[in-house]
Design a protein around this motif. Sequence first.
Motif, PDB file in Angstrom:
ATOM      1  N   THR A 219       0.740  -0.960  -0.186  1.00  0.00           N
ATOM      2  CA  THR A 219      -0.145   0.029   0.087  1.00  0.00           C
ATOM      3  C   THR A 219       0.957   1.385  -0.132  1.00  0.00           C
ATOM      4  O   THR A 219       2.046   1.048   0.040  1.00  0.00           O
ATOM      5  CB  THR A 219      -1.049  -0.085   1.279  1.00  0.00           C
ATOM      6  N   ALA A 220       0.224   2.439  -0.130  1.00  0.00           N
ATOM      7  CA  ALA A 220       1.025   3.756   0.098  1.00  0.00           C
ATOM      8  C   ALA A 220       1.678   3.881   1.254  1.00  0.00           C
ATOM      9  O   ALA A 220       2.622   4.714   1.634  1.00  0.00           O
ATOM     10  CB  ALA A 220      -0.043   4.826  -0.253  1.00  0.00           C
ATOM     11  N   ASN A 274      -4.037  -0.448  -3.838  1.00  0.00           N
ATOM     12  CA  ASN A 274      -3.426   0.576  -4.966  1.00  0.00           C
ATOM     13  C   ASN A 274      -3.583   1.885  -4.088  1.00  0.00           C
ATOM     14  O   ASN A 274      -4.512   2.542  -4.070  1.00  0.00           O
ATOM     15  CB  ASN A 274      -4.716   0.841  -6.264  1.00  0.00           C
ATOM     16  N   GLY A 275      -2.347   2.119  -3.711  1.00  0.00           N
ATOM     17  CA  GLY A 275      -2.171   3.389  -2.862  1.00  0.00           C
ATOM     18  C   GLY A 275      -2.893   3.142  -1.326  1.00  0.00           C
ATOM     19  O   GLY A 275      -2.442   2.319  -0.871  1.00  0.00           O
ATOM     20  N   GLU A 276      -3.839   4.059  -1.216  1.00  0.00           N
ATOM     21  CA  GLU A 276      -4.536   4.160  -0.045  1.00  0.00           C
ATOM     22  C   GLU A 276      -5.552   3.147  -0.166  1.00  0.00           C
ATOM     23  O   GLU A 276      -5.988   2.879   0.903  1.00  0.00           O
ATOM     24  CB  GLU A 276      -4.778   5.450   0.382  1.00  0.00           C
TER      25      GLU A 276
END
Length: 405
Positions: A219-220, A274-276
């Motif tokens: 994750t981010a 995907n990222g946060e």
Amino acid sequence: MPRIPILLSVLLLAAATNAEIEYIELPAGSGSMAPHLATLEDGQAVLTWLEPEGDGHAFRFSVIDGGAVSDPITIAHGEDWFANWADTPGLFVLPNGDWMAHWLAKSGPATFAYDVMFARSTDQGASWSEPAVPHRDGTQTEHGFVSYFAWDEATAGMVWLDGRYTAEAGDGGHGDHHHGHGGDMTLRTARIGPGDAIEDKQMLDERVCDCCQTASAMTARGPLVIYRGRSDEEIRDIWAVGHDGESWSSPRLLHEDGWMIGGCPVNGPALIANGENVAAAWFTMPDGVPQVRVAVSHDAGRDFSEPVALGTDEALGRVALDWHGDGFVLAWIREKDGGAELVLTRFDGAGNQQETREVVGLDGGRVSGFPALVVLNDQRLLLAWTTPGEDRRPRVRAGLVAWND
């Protein structure tokens, strides 16, 4: 864990429609099993599988480009492998293009005495490094149910179930009915760097369910791992651990299902990030009612929404996830007409259920294994599964589903 409210009014949907599937002719032969999919940057995908070879097995792959399939290439082969419907080999593509592959080799005469073996390819599978073992405990116990994430461009994070404590129970690696460190399955991880250097070995949880798949994603805010835990009261709900850039967190409950079961259900979770944004799916049976649950997070897995329940009274689980358009899609198996079927359910980015489509009928038993799912660059869904052939032996199948409306 705090919950993020989501709209549940979309749960009452019309009956599922059929998905149009374009079947792909594969080189996987009779007896093939354990399909796994990974995507490449150019819109292609890599399909791996196990296949009988002589007195043992071969671990093979083909590249799928649309409906075209390359000739199979053997990653490794051996006569002392653990070939299983649920604990399967796999392949992970690192950001720099390196491939990491793993398989399971017997370490002793007991049924569940086996090790994780891994190798790296820097030329898209044309050649492979000398196989290595990520765990160095030397016990003839269970080591498997591997998942991956990318620490950086060339370093893989590997997560696995590790039965070294079960050696004290003398059960050959399956400690499902033992308590304390003399019999508990553990969850462990290590970094596999360039040159296959094994570093930063950690125990993430000292008591987990014995034979459910793990799921991992970057994750981010750092890597996130989810898995089926195991309490002293035999509650086997889904737990999570994350890394904040400095250290791993303590295990935390993803959702309190309250599923009490005296043995492992062999039905692990799925996770994408995907990222946060994170989506998680898992099978559960609170109060004896089978269902698949799906929850989302918008803070890298720190907080999850109240889960949506699918397939109440008919779900068999065996879940797979991938991002699709502005949301994500779930592949799962449910009972139907005395057998089973592989279905797809699409969600928006907030975790609201949109539509379910039936894909293909399956055998409801272990011969169907666990389906694999990836979404290609053109947003088509590539699915792989196992079904009995004309000789009743398992055989890997695959197909493409276009779902753009």
